[in-house]
Design a protein around this motif. Sequence first.
Motif, short mmCIF file in Angstrom:
data_model
loop_
_atom_site.label_atom_id
_atom_site.label_comp_id
_atom_site.label_asym_id
_atom_site.label_seq_id
_atom_site.Cartn_x
_atom_site.Cartn_y
_atom_site.Cartn_z
N ASN A 66 8.95 -13.92 -6.65
CA ASN A 66 7.84 -13.89 -5.71
C ASN A 66 8.29 -13.42 -4.32
N GLU A 67 9.52 -13.76 -3.94
CA GLU A 67 10.04 -13.33 -2.64
C GLU A 67 10.08 -11.81 -2.55
N ALA A 68 10.50 -11.15 -3.62
CA ALA A 68 10.54 -9.69 -3.64
C ALA A 68 9.14 -9.12 -3.51
N LEU A 69 8.18 -9.73 -4.19
CA LEU A 69 6.79 -9.29 -4.07
C LEU A 69 6.29 -9.44 -2.65
N GLN A 70 6.59 -10.56 -2.03
CA GLN A 70 6.12 -10.79 -0.66
C GLN A 70 6.75 -9.79 0.32
N GLN A 71 7.99 -9.44 0.10
CA GLN A 71 8.63 -8.42 0.94
C GLN A 71 7.94 -7.08 0.76
N HIS A 72 7.56 -6.78 -0.47
CA HIS A 72 6.83 -5.54 -0.76
C HIS A 72 5.50 -5.51 0.00
N VAL A 73 4.76 -6.60 -0.05
CA VAL A 73 3.45 -6.66 0.61
C VAL A 73 3.60 -6.48 2.12
N GLN A 74 4.71 -6.92 2.69
CA GLN A 74 4.95 -6.78 4.12
C GLN A 74 5.60 -5.45 4.50
N SER A 75 5.97 -4.65 3.50
CA SER A 75 6.67 -3.39 3.78
C SER A 75 5.78 -2.41 4.54
N SER A 76 6.41 -1.49 5.24
CA SER A 76 5.66 -0.51 6.02
C SER A 76 4.82 0.39 5.12
N HIS A 77 5.32 0.74 3.92
CA HIS A 77 4.54 1.62 3.04
C HIS A 77 3.31 0.91 2.47
N PHE A 78 3.43 -0.38 2.16
CA PHE A 78 2.25 -1.11 1.67
C PHE A 78 1.25 -1.29 2.80
N GLN A 79 1.73 -1.64 3.97
CA GLN A 79 0.84 -1.82 5.12
C GLN A 79 0.15 -0.50 5.49
N HIS A 80 0.87 0.61 5.36
CA HIS A 80 0.26 1.92 5.62
C HIS A 80 -0.88 2.18 4.62
N TYR A 81 -0.61 1.92 3.33
CA TYR A 81 -1.67 2.11 2.33
C TYR A 81 -2.89 1.25 2.67
N ALA A 82 -2.67 0.00 3.01
CA ALA A 82 -3.78 -0.90 3.32
C ALA A 82 -4.61 -0.36 4.48
N LYS A 83 -3.94 0.20 5.46
CA LYS A 83 -4.64 0.72 6.64
C LYS A 83 -5.42 2.00 6.31
N VAL A 84 -4.78 2.95 5.65
CA VAL A 84 -5.45 4.23 5.40
C VAL A 84 -6.54 4.14 4.32
N SER A 85 -6.47 3.14 3.47
CA SER A 85 -7.46 3.00 2.40
C SER A 85 -8.65 2.13 2.80
N GLU A 86 -8.60 1.56 3.99
CA GLU A 86 -9.67 0.67 4.43
C GLU A 86 -11.02 1.38 4.35
N GLY A 87 -11.97 0.73 3.68
CA GLY A 87 -13.33 1.28 3.54
C GLY A 87 -13.48 2.27 2.41
N MET A 88 -12.39 2.59 1.70
CA MET A 88 -12.46 3.58 0.61
C MET A 88 -12.43 2.95 -0.77
N VAL A 89 -12.27 1.63 -0.83
CA VAL A 89 -12.10 0.93 -2.10
C VAL A 89 -13.24 -0.06 -2.30
N ASP A 90 -13.83 -0.03 -3.50
CA ASP A 90 -14.89 -0.99 -3.84
C ASP A 90 -14.32 -2.33 -4.29
N GLU A 91 -13.16 -2.28 -4.96
CA GLU A 91 -12.61 -3.51 -5.53
C GLU A 91 -11.08 -3.42 -5.57
N PHE A 92 -10.43 -4.53 -5.23
CA PHE A 92 -8.97 -4.63 -5.29
C PHE A 92 -8.65 -6.04 -5.77
#
Length: 100
Positions: A66-92
């Motif tokens: 779980n620690e590795a997963l949490q590091q992934h969620v906090q990574s710059s590439h995951f955070q970038h995806y979350a930001k650029v995809s905002e409003g483009m996804v119906d379900e996650f």
Amino acid sequence: MNTQANKPLTVVATIKAKPEHAEQIKSELLKLTAASQTDQGCIQYTLHQDNANPNGFIFYEIWENNEALQQHVQSSHFQHYAKVSEGMVDEFVITEMTAL
């Protein structure tokens, strides 16, 4: 939550893009995949697209813990995806599992 700490954590993430944004989401998900596969603790990180509905994507992920997963969620590439995809996804939807 991983109830068996000594076993890898499996994650299935289901994403349904809004039809008008499906190609852009796909492009961003491919970038996210390439970056995430190099994350520490990543055992497998595979993106799939629904054959019947091109707006649907599924990630199949296996993390050391779980620690590795949490590091992934906090990574710059995951955070970038979350930001650029905002409003483009119906379900996650994220489902965490442990292999038996």
